[in-house]
Design a protein around this motif. Structure first.
Motif, short mmCIF file in Angstrom:
data_model
loop_
_atom_site.label_atom_id
_atom_site.label_comp_id
_atom_site.label_asym_id
_atom_site.label_seq_id
_atom_site.Cartn_x
_atom_site.Cartn_y
_atom_site.Cartn_z
N LYS A 33 0.87 -1.17 0.00
CA LYS A 33 0.00 0.00 0.00
C LYS A 33 0.91 1.22 0.00
O LYS A 33 1.85 1.29 0.79
N SER A 34 0.67 2.13 -0.90
CA SER A 34 1.60 3.23 -1.11
C SER A 34 1.91 3.99 0.18
O SER A 34 0.99 4.34 0.92
N PRO A 35 3.19 4.23 0.47
CA PRO A 35 3.56 5.02 1.65
C PRO A 35 3.24 6.50 1.49
O PRO A 35 3.43 7.28 2.42
N PHE A 36 2.76 6.90 0.31
CA PHE A 36 2.51 8.31 0.03
C PHE A 36 1.04 8.71 0.15
O PHE A 36 0.69 9.87 0.00
N ARG A 37 0.16 7.73 0.41
CA ARG A 37 -1.26 8.05 0.52
C ARG A 37 -1.99 6.91 1.21
O ARG A 37 -1.43 5.84 1.42
N ASN A 38 -3.24 7.17 1.55
CA ASN A 38 -4.07 6.16 2.19
C ASN A 38 -4.82 5.39 1.11
O ASN A 38 -5.53 5.99 0.30
N GLU A 39 -4.68 4.07 1.08
CA GLU A 39 -5.36 3.28 0.06
C GLU A 39 -5.70 1.90 0.61
O GLU A 39 -5.05 1.40 1.54
N SER A 40 -6.71 1.29 0.04
CA SER A 40 -7.16 -0.02 0.50
C SER A 40 -6.50 -1.17 -0.26
O SER A 40 -6.38 -2.28 0.25
N PHE A 44 1.79 0.06 -5.04
CA PHE A 44 3.21 0.42 -5.02
C PHE A 44 4.02 -0.86 -5.15
O PHE A 44 3.92 -1.76 -4.31
N LYS A 45 4.81 -0.97 -6.21
CA LYS A 45 5.54 -2.21 -6.50
C LYS A 45 7.05 -2.03 -6.36
O LYS A 45 7.60 -1.01 -6.77
N VAL A 46 7.67 -3.03 -5.78
CA VAL A 46 9.13 -3.10 -5.73
C VAL A 46 9.58 -4.33 -6.51
O VAL A 46 9.18 -5.45 -6.20
N ASN A 47 10.38 -4.10 -7.54
CA ASN A 47 10.96 -5.18 -8.34
C ASN A 47 12.26 -5.61 -7.68
O ASN A 47 13.25 -4.87 -7.68
N ARG A 48 12.26 -6.79 -7.10
CA ARG A 48 13.43 -7.25 -6.34
C ARG A 48 14.62 -7.57 -7.24
O ARG A 48 15.77 -7.50 -6.79
N ASN A 49 14.36 -7.93 -8.48
CA ASN A 49 15.45 -8.28 -9.39
C ASN A 49 16.32 -7.07 -9.74
O ASN A 49 17.55 -7.15 -9.80
N ILE A 50 15.67 -5.93 -10.00
CA ILE A 50 16.41 -4.74 -10.42
C ILE A 50 16.48 -3.69 -9.32
O ILE A 50 17.06 -2.62 -9.51
N ASN A 51 15.88 -3.99 -8.15
CA ASN A 51 15.89 -3.09 -7.00
C ASN A 51 15.37 -1.70 -7.37
O ASN A 51 16.00 -0.68 -7.09
N GLN A 52 14.19 -1.68 -7.97
CA GLN A 52 13.54 -0.44 -8.37
C GLN A 52 12.10 -0.46 -7.87
O GLN A 52 11.52 -1.52 -7.66
N ASP A 55 5.31 3.51 -8.36
CA ASP A 55 4.03 3.85 -7.75
C ASP A 55 3.01 4.02 -8.87
O ASP A 55 3.01 5.02 -9.59
N PHE A 56 2.13 3.03 -9.01
CA PHE A 56 1.16 3.05 -10.11
C PHE A 56 0.07 4.10 -9.89
O PHE A 56 -0.62 4.48 -10.83
#
Length: 306
Positions: A33-40, A44-52, A55-56
């Motif tokens: 859940k995005s750290p920049f807003r309140n959402e249900s 917010f995605k973190v790609n572990r392969n490329i460490n990027q 925020d959709f």
């Protein structure tokens, strides 16, 4: 720490250190859940392969430095690097169980010194949070300590068992033990808060609330510890955060059939009481609105002019 060293730190570990946990895992992607807003639902995605991260909800993306800059609302790379280093003080051992939000390993902390609140950086931080210094000095101290060979300083708010909640411009934390803070004013009503900045914010808005009993959880994980004190009162005014943790804490109190009143509805367009004090709305609230306060509930305070 330089930029290249920072980029070697996994974003998922950095987020974990500042208290942001994934909602689900899909292959090499972690969803939050995005750290920049309140959402249900997590966007917010973190790609572990490329460490990027991406925020959709906003279309923004980047590396760990970009993330720290956005989280701390700064255009300075050096400030972002400092924030990352504060959260992950030892990159070689950053996969350990230690975190600034849940410090449990007290022997890693040394050279603790408690002083009156005077550091310019901390005063500026409190000023930005709109907390008067006379009020802050009444309830808080200034702490200096060493953690894993690195020196830190922060605002220190005492808990009931001689620990301290700590806050500086870059991170929240605690000096163990992690415990609640209670103010027993022998009133029939008790005010309940997640963090001490919200308690100080209410006292800033309405000084008379200092005469009302209060509990500061210092973490929603401490809710059960507060139940015996809360149960002594005829009414519980819950000034909890407008996020998932706040909602879950409220539901737990309701399931216990405690006389709880959800005050968070009165500042629904803000994440918490301090954001209300500062006039910092949640992203989904763009239009000016008036918070209606029922006569049976304590007033939050005068609406902030923006």
């Amino acid at each position: 720490m330089n930029s290249e060293q920072a980029k070697q730190i996994r974003i998922e570990d950095y987020l974990s250190r500042i208290g942001v946990k994934p909602s689900k895992e899909r292959g090499h992607n972690l969803w939050y859940k995005s750290p920049f807003r309140n959402e249900s639902e997590p966007s917010f995605k973190v790609n572990r392969n490329i460490n990027q991260w991406r925020d959709f909800g906003s279309g923004e993306k980047g590396n760990i430095i970009d993330l720290a800059m956005k989280l701390h609302q700064t255009n300075s790379v050096s400030d972002a690097l400092r924030a990352i280093e504060q959260a992950v003080p030892n990159p070689q051992t950053h996969q350990s169980s230690f975190s600034f939000r849940q410090q449990e390993i007290s022997d890693e902390i040394s050279d603790v010194k408690i002083k009156p609140l005077n550091h310019p950086a901390l005063i500026e931080m409190l000023k930005n949070r709109k907390i008067p210094m006379d009020l802050a000095r009444k309830y808080c101290k200034e702490v200096y300590y060493t953690l894993k060979g690195k020196a830190y300083f922060a605002v220190a708010f005492p808990s009931d068992k001689d620990g301290f909640e700590t806050l500086n411009p870059y991170f929240k934390g605690c000096l163990p033990p992690k415990e609640i803070t209670t103010f027993d004013k022998k009133t029939q009503t008790v005010n309940l808060f997640e963090g001490f900045m919200d308690y100080l914010s209410l006292l800033t808005l309405q000084a008379g609330q200092a005469d009302v009993s209060a509990v500061v959880l210092n973490s929603t994980a401490n809710l059960e510890k507060a139940v015996p004190f809360l149960s002594k009162h005829e009414k519980i005014n819950a000034f909890l955060d407008n996020d998932e943790a706040g909602k879950q804490a409220l539901e737990k109190l309701q399931k216990l059939n405690l006389p709880v009143v959800d005050i968070s509805k009165r500042y629904a367009e803000f994440k918490d009481v301090n954001d209300y004090l500062c006039g910092k709305k949640l992203p989904k609230f763009q239009k000016k609105q008036t918070i209606e306060v029922e006569k049976t509930m304590p007033k939050i305070g005068t609406r902030i002019k923006r």
